[in-house]
Design a protein around this motif. Structure first.
Motif, mmCIF file in Angstrom:
data_model
loop_
_atom_site.group_PDB
_atom_site.id
_atom_site.type_symbol
_atom_site.label_atom_id
_atom_site.label_comp_id
_atom_site.label_asym_id
_atom_site.label_seq_id
_atom_site.Cartn_x
_atom_site.Cartn_y
_atom_site.Cartn_z
ATOM 1 N N THR A 35 0.834 -1.207 0.000
ATOM 2 C CA THR A 35 0.000 0.000 0.000
ATOM 3 C C THR A 35 0.868 1.256 0.000
ATOM 4 O O THR A 35 0.590 2.219 -0.738
ATOM 5 N N PHE A 36 1.913 1.270 0.817
ATOM 6 C CA PHE A 36 2.845 2.406 0.817
ATOM 7 C C PHE A 36 3.483 2.574 -0.565
ATOM 8 O O PHE A 36 3.708 3.706 -1.023
ATOM 9 N N ARG A 37 3.781 1.470 -1.217
ATOM 10 C CA ARG A 37 4.362 1.543 -2.564
ATOM 11 C C ARG A 37 3.375 2.194 -3.530
ATOM 12 O O ARG A 37 3.761 2.980 -4.405
ATOM 13 N N ALA A 38 2.095 1.882 -3.387
ATOM 14 C CA ALA A 38 1.068 2.485 -4.250
ATOM 15 C C ALA A 38 0.953 3.981 -3.996
ATOM 16 O O ALA A 38 0.848 4.780 -4.934
ATOM 17 N N TRP A 39 0.947 4.367 -2.721
ATOM 18 C CA TRP A 39 0.862 5.790 -2.386
ATOM 19 C C TRP A 39 2.078 6.555 -2.917
ATOM 20 O O TRP A 39 1.944 7.672 -3.417
ATOM 21 N N SER A 49 -7.157 4.190 -5.191
ATOM 22 C CA SER A 49 -7.595 2.792 -5.160
ATOM 23 C C SER A 49 -7.061 2.021 -6.364
ATOM 24 O O SER A 49 -6.678 0.845 -6.242
ATOM 25 N N THR A 50 -7.004 2.666 -7.526
ATOM 26 C CA THR A 50 -6.463 2.002 -8.718
ATOM 27 C C THR A 50 -4.986 1.702 -8.537
ATOM 28 O O THR A 50 -4.506 0.630 -8.936
ATOM 29 N N CYS A 51 -4.265 2.632 -7.961
ATOM 30 C CA CYS A 51 -2.832 2.422 -7.702
ATOM 31 C C CYS A 51 -2.617 1.217 -6.774
ATOM 32 O O CYS A 51 -1.745 0.387 -7.015
ATOM 33 N N ILE A 52 -3.424 1.141 -5.727
ATOM 34 C CA ILE A 52 -3.290 0.035 -4.776
ATOM 35 C C ILE A 52 -3.615 -1.297 -5.444
ATOM 36 O O ILE A 52 -2.870 -2.278 -5.303
ATOM 37 N N HIS A 53 -4.710 -1.336 -6.200
ATOM 38 C CA HIS A 53 -5.069 -2.581 -6.895
ATOM 39 C C HIS A 53 -3.990 -2.979 -7.899
ATOM 40 O O HIS A 53 -3.683 -4.170 -8.067
ATOM 41 N N SER A 54 -3.402 -2.001 -8.570
ATOM 42 C CA SER A 54 -2.369 -2.315 -9.565
ATOM 43 C C SER A 54 -1.141 -2.931 -8.908
ATOM 44 O O SER A 54 -0.519 -3.843 -9.476
#
Length: 335
Positions: free
Chosen positions: A60-64, A80-85
């Protein structure tokens, strides 16, 4: 047809074969029936469950952080798209090693209209920053644990010369194969850059992604995300030490050393580092006095359970994205 078959073999069959061969070599005389007893009667599952949130937080931190690096390029994907990806990228890499880097860029392009080359450029730069941080941590860990290695060599009368002399032909062969596999991975990554649009356009977008780092608005936040990613990775791993009576007292130093060698080992392109990770971590645990069989228990159980978590997150995100509305290129930042 022949070329397509060869590419398929290199990208899928070879990594599976390499990982499987190393695992077979390690567990060829292992009693798998004993695993059931360890799982049901000797393992503290509370610590394993407590480690799960940190595994999720790391991704999750990587997505943020990724969302932050895309903003200077005028790209504003939904959080949310970043986290799912990210979840999907880790899961997809279990099938084809390293394909996740492209998969997560593809998810952003498909659902939020983010430029694929630009996204890939930020990924390349992120990996460079992560590699630098891992090198720094590795150097500090070696300095902190130098006494442990020195004591081991002194008590056993072992030297680097004797280690290399005792290295079997099979060991040299495995090392050579791993080196060739890494070179093939680099070749495939470079080759895939030309799949999307023209080569010039792709490279331009990647370069823009690289340069975006200097325009990140909140540098302290970027640094925090980077440290949080690796801190979460470490805690996700370290807490599993308390699952077993033979690792719970090994200490932070041992956890750091085994974490670092495991991180370096996954460079070898096998699904989730299967094989190289087992071998590297098991070897270092033995160095710290863990019996060979118990070290095998640890690496097999920990890697399997954490891989199942990656699969579960990937399945969750795939289902969530199937209900997600696709958006155009012009996006407003999500709050």
């Amino acid at each position: 047809m022949v070329k397509k078959t060869l590419n398929y073999t290199v990208k899928i069959i070879l990594p599976l074969f390499l990982g499987g061969a190393i695992l077979y070599w390690m567990y060829r005389e292992f009693d798998f029936k004993s695993i059931r007893h360890v799982l049901l009667h000797e393992m503290n599952w509370t610590w394993m469950l407590l480690s799960f949130p940190f595994g999720i937080l790391a991704q999750t931190f990587r997505a943020w952080r990724w969302k932050q690096t895309l903003e200077p390029l005028g790209e504003h994907p939904r959080t949310s798209t970043c986290i799912h990806s990210i979840f999907i990228s880790y899961a997809s890499s279990l099938v084809v090693p390293r394909i996740g880097e492209f998969a997560r860029c593809g998810v952003l392009k498909r659902y939020d209209g983010v430029s694929f080359p630009k996204a890939l450029g930020t990924v390349v730069t992120e990996r460079a920053i992560d590699s630098l941080l891992v090198m720094i941590i590795t150097g500090l860990t070696i300095l902190l644990e130098m006494s442990t290695f020195g004591t081991f060599f002194e008590k056993t009368g072992t030297s680097l010369d004797t280690i290399f002399k005792q290295f079997s032909p099979a060991g040299y062969f495995v090392t050579a194969v791993c080196g060739i596999a890494v070179l093939l991975l680099v070749h495939l990554l470079l080759k895939r850059l030309s799949i999307y649009n023209k080569v010039k356009t792709t490279l331009t977008g990647i370069w823009q992604g690289v340069l975006s780092m200097k325009n990140v608005k909140n540098v302290p936040l970027f640094i925090f995300y980077t440290l949080a990613i690796w801190g979460s990775y470490f805690l996700h791993y370290y807490l599993t030490f308390f699952c077993f009576d033979f690792t719970e007292d090994l200490g932070l130093g041992c956890a750091l050393v085994t974490f670092i060698v495991g991180t370096i080992a996954v460079i070898v392109p096998t699904p989730n580092g299967a094989g190289p990770w087992h071998f590297a971590v098991k070897t270092m645990l033995i160095l710290y006095g863990v019996a060979d069989v118990k070290a095998l228990y640890f690496v097999l159980i920990v890697h399997t359970v954490q891989t199942m978590l990656v699969i579960a997150l990937g399945i969750y995100s795939a289902i969530a994205l199937s209900f997600k509305e696709r958006r155009g290129v012009a996006l407003r930042p999500e709050i």
